[in-house]
Write a protein that holds these residues in place. Structure first.
Motif, PDB file in Angstrom:
ATOM      1  N   THR A 126      90.420   3.367  34.934  1.00 19.10           N
ATOM      2  CA  THR A 126      91.044   3.425  36.249  1.00 19.10           C
ATOM      3  C   THR A 126      90.007   3.924  37.241  1.00 19.10           C
ATOM      4  N   ILE A 127      89.810   3.192  38.327  1.00 18.25           N
ATOM      5  CA  ILE A 127      88.754   3.503  39.287  1.00 18.25           C
ATOM      6  C   ILE A 127      89.362   3.787  40.656  1.00 18.25           C
ATOM      7  N   PRO A 128      89.131   4.967  41.221  1.00 18.48           N
ATOM      8  CA  PRO A 128      89.644   5.267  42.564  1.00 18.48           C
ATOM      9  C   PRO A 128      89.024   4.333  43.599  1.00 18.48           C
ATOM     10  N   VAL A 129      89.803   3.950  44.583  1.00 19.65           N
ATOM     11  CA  VAL A 129      89.288   3.137  45.674  1.00 19.65           C
ATOM     12  C   VAL A 129      88.333   3.981  46.515  1.00 19.65           C
ATOM     13  N   ASN A 130      87.243   3.369  46.942  1.00 17.34           N
ATOM     14  CA  ASN A 130      86.229   4.049  47.745  1.00 17.34           C
ATOM     15  C   ASN A 130      86.480   3.745  49.227  1.00 17.34           C
ATOM     16  N   TYR A 131      87.130   4.668  49.919  1.00 14.63           N
ATOM     17  CA  TYR A 131      87.381   4.480  51.348  1.00 14.63           C
ATOM     18  C   TYR A 131      86.144   4.871  52.157  1.00 14.63           C
ATOM     19  N   ASN A 132      86.108   4.507  53.426  1.00 10.43           N
ATOM     20  CA  ASN A 132      84.924   4.748  54.241  1.00 10.43           C
ATOM     21  C   ASN A 132      84.977   6.074  55.017  1.00 10.43           C
ATOM     22  N   PHE A 133      85.885   6.960  54.601  1.00  9.89           N
ATOM     23  CA  PHE A 133      86.005   8.238  55.298  1.00  9.89           C
ATOM     24  C   PHE A 133      86.178   9.350  54.267  1.00  9.89           C
ATOM     25  N   THR A 134      85.879  10.559  54.704  1.00 10.11           N
ATOM     26  CA  THR A 134      86.093  11.743  53.875  1.00 10.11           C
ATOM     27  C   THR A 134      87.256  12.527  54.457  1.00 10.11           C
ATOM     28  N   GLN A 135      88.186  12.892  53.610  1.00  9.32           N
ATOM     29  CA  GLN A 135      89.368  13.614  54.079  1.00  9.32           C
ATOM     30  C   GLN A 135      89.601  14.810  53.172  1.00  9.32           C
ATOM     31  N   ASP A 136      89.646  15.994  53.762  1.00  8.81           N
ATOM     32  CA  ASP A 136      89.870  17.213  52.985  1.00  8.81           C
ATOM     33  C   ASP A 136      91.343  17.573  52.862  1.00  8.81           C
ATOM     34  N   PRO A 137      92.095  17.585  53.980  1.00 11.02           N
ATOM     35  CA  PRO A 137      93.511  17.951  53.842  1.00 11.02           C
ATOM     36  C   PRO A 137      94.301  16.862  53.126  1.00 11.02           C
ATOM     37  N   LEU A 138      95.464  17.237  52.608  1.00 12.28           N
ATOM     38  CA  LEU A 138      96.304  16.268  51.904  1.00 12.28           C
ATOM     39  C   LEU A 138      96.798  15.182  52.844  1.00 12.28           C
ATOM     40  N   PHE A 139      97.182  15.568  54.054  1.00 13.61           N
ATOM     41  CA  PHE A 139      97.683  14.615  55.039  1.00 13.61           C
ATOM     42  C   PHE A 139      96.755  14.592  56.249  1.00 13.61           C
ATOM     43  N   GLU A 140      96.528  13.400  56.779  1.00 16.28           N
ATOM     44  CA  GLU A 140      95.708  13.282  57.986  1.00 16.28           C
ATOM     45  C   GLU A 140      96.062  11.988  58.704  1.00 16.28           C
ATOM     46  N   SER A 147      89.385   3.298  59.754  1.00 14.59           N
ATOM     47  CA  SER A 147      89.457   3.822  58.387  1.00 14.59           C
ATOM     48  C   SER A 147      89.607   2.741  57.328  1.00 14.59           C
ATOM     49  N   SER A 148      89.385   1.484  57.712  1.00 20.70           N
ATOM     50  CA  SER A 148      89.522   0.367  56.754  1.00 20.70           C
ATOM     51  C   SER A 148      88.243  -0.461  56.675  1.00 20.70           C
ATOM     52  N   LEU A 149      87.099   0.161  56.928  1.00 23.02           N
ATOM     53  CA  LEU A 149      85.843  -0.592  56.958  1.00 23.02           C
ATOM     54  C   LEU A 149      85.341  -0.942  55.561  1.00 23.02           C
ATOM     55  N   LYS A 150      85.744  -0.172  54.541  1.00 20.25           N
ATOM     56  CA  LYS A 150      85.392  -0.509  53.154  1.00 20.25           C
ATOM     57  C   LYS A 150      86.581  -1.103  52.413  1.00 20.25           C
ATOM     58  N   TYR A 151      87.717  -0.442  52.524  1.00 18.74           N
ATOM     59  CA  TYR A 151      88.926  -0.874  51.825  1.00 18.74           C
ATOM     60  C   TYR A 151      90.102  -0.584  52.740  1.00 18.74           C
ATOM     61  N   SER A 152      91.052  -1.499  52.784  1.00 15.99           N
ATOM     62  CA  SER A 152      92.185  -1.366  53.689  1.00 15.99           C
ATOM     63  C   SER A 152      92.957  -0.072  53.441  1.00 15.99           C
ATOM     64  N   LEU A 153      93.256   0.629  54.524  1.00 18.18           N
ATOM     65  CA  LEU A 153      94.047   1.845  54.444  1.00 18.18           C
ATOM     66  C   LEU A 153      95.459   1.538  53.947  1.00 18.18           C
ATOM     67  N   LEU A 154      95.937   0.338  54.230  1.00 16.33           N
ATOM     68  CA  LEU A 154      97.267  -0.098  53.819  1.00 16.33           C
ATOM     69  C   LEU A 154      97.168  -1.116  52.695  1.00 16.33           C
ATOM     70  N   SER A 155      98.119  -1.068  51.794  1.00 12.83           N
ATOM     71  CA  SER A 155      98.230  -2.091  50.761  1.00 12.83           C
ATOM     72  C   SER A 155      99.700  -2.319  50.470  1.00 12.83           C
ATOM     73  N   SER A 156     100.007  -3.423  49.832  1.00 15.10           N
ATOM     74  CA  SER A 156     101.400  -3.782  49.591  1.00 15.10           C
ATOM     75  C   SER A 156     102.042  -2.979  48.467  1.00 15.10           C
ATOM     76  N   SER A 157     101.318  -2.015  47.912  1.00 10.89           N
ATOM     77  CA  SER A 157     101.909  -1.121  46.905  1.00 10.89           C
ATOM     78  C   SER A 157     101.754   0.350  47.261  1.00 10.89           C
ATOM     79  N   SER A 158     101.204   0.632  48.448  1.00 10.15           N
ATOM     80  CA  SER A 158     100.974   2.034  48.809  1.00 10.15           C
ATOM     81  C   SER A 158     101.301   2.307  50.271  1.00 10.15           C
ATOM     82  N   VAL A 159     102.220   1.534  50.843  1.00  3.45           N
ATOM     83  CA  VAL A 159     102.589   1.708  52.250  1.00  3.45           C
ATOM     84  C   VAL A 159     104.079   2.020  52.359  1.00  3.45           C
ATOM     85  N   VAL A 160     104.397   2.927  53.258  1.00  2.00           N
ATOM     86  CA  VAL A 160     105.781   3.251  53.624  1.00  2.00           C
ATOM     87  C   VAL A 160     105.853   3.198  55.146  1.00  2.00           C
TER      88      VAL A 160
END
Length: 245
Positions: A126-140, A147-160
């Motif tokens: 299992t490989i974590p997706v590599n996003y183009n930003f660094t985030q320390d807090p749980l929510f931001e 924030s989608s320059l490497k991998y989309s911030l939204l996906s059809s299995s992780s969006v609400v």
């Protein structure tokens, strides 16, 4: 009492995976949801497997095969709660996915769109997706395009999202054969900020023969011409569209 979430799963010939996918929803630590499963004309044993579940929160709707976009739109139109959570028929959620999403919603009541970190699940790793930003807090709070320059911030299995946004964005464009997800994410990103949960809560299962893992004809990909005016003033939108064109 109205459920807090309406979970929408679209299924087409996912007999090998759908039992585990549905189980990952029904076993959530947060229990106040309805599960709407759209069987998009499957020709394998998907429908029979779905029917083995007896949980009253699950509602199965079987239609003729019309594609994932139409299936998702059908499911979203049947949602009775304020918040819609999408999940593909072969992907998985962490047991605390919905609980953490509710925490985010309660913390940011004015935000309408939420997403969680994603990992790609292969048979042996299992490989974590590599996003183009660094985030320390749980929510931001994020801008979708920046924030989608490497991998989309939204996906059809992780969006609400709050279903009220669909009156502004529209739903999935059924006229696009491939890339409908990106088309909707762009429309969402043009109007709404996104709260990102910096914790892997969703797992995209790598299925070699799935549509997203096969090379579709360029003629079937959206050209995103509908956003030509917007990209003139948004360099990050242009970068995202050029990558997807």
């Amino acid at each position: 009492m109205k459920p807090f979430f309406s979970v929408v799963i679209s299924v087409y010939n996912k007999a090998e995976y759908i039992k585990e996918t549905i189980s990952s929803v029904l076993n959530q630590s947060f229990v106040h949801f309805e599960l709407i499963v759209i069987n998009d004309g499957s020709t394998d044993a998907s429908e029979q497997i779905i029917n083995t579940f007896t949980d009253k929160r699950l509602r199965l709707i079987t239609t003729a095969n019309q594609g994932a976009s139409k299936a998702r739109n059908t499911g979203m139109s049947k949602a009775s709660s304020d918040y819609i959570s999408l999940l593909d028929g072969d992907d998985l959620w962490d047991i605390d996915y919905l609980k953490t999403m509710q925490d985010a919603i309660l913390k940011y009541p004015k935000i309408k769109v939420f997403a969680a970190a994603l990992a790609q699940k292969y048979k042996s790793k299992t490989i974590p997706v590599n996003y183009n930003f660094t985030q320390d807090p749980l929510f931001e709070v994020h801008d979708y395009f920046k924030s989608s320059l490497k991998y989309s911030l939204l996906s059809s299995s992780s969006v609400v999202f709050n279903k009220a946004i669909l009156s502004e964005t529209g739903d999935f464009d059924v006229s696009i054969p491939s890339g409908q997800d990106t088309d909707l994410w762009i429309r969402i990103g043009l109007k709404f900020e996104i709260v990102f949960v910096n914790k892997i809560l969703a797992f995209y299962r790598h299925v070699p023969n799935s549509l997203s893992n096969t090379t579709a004809s360029p003629k079937k990909k959206p050209k995103f011409d509908k956003f030509l005016e917007e990209e003139k003033d948004n360099i990050y939108l242009k970068k995202l569209m050029d990558r997807n064109r």
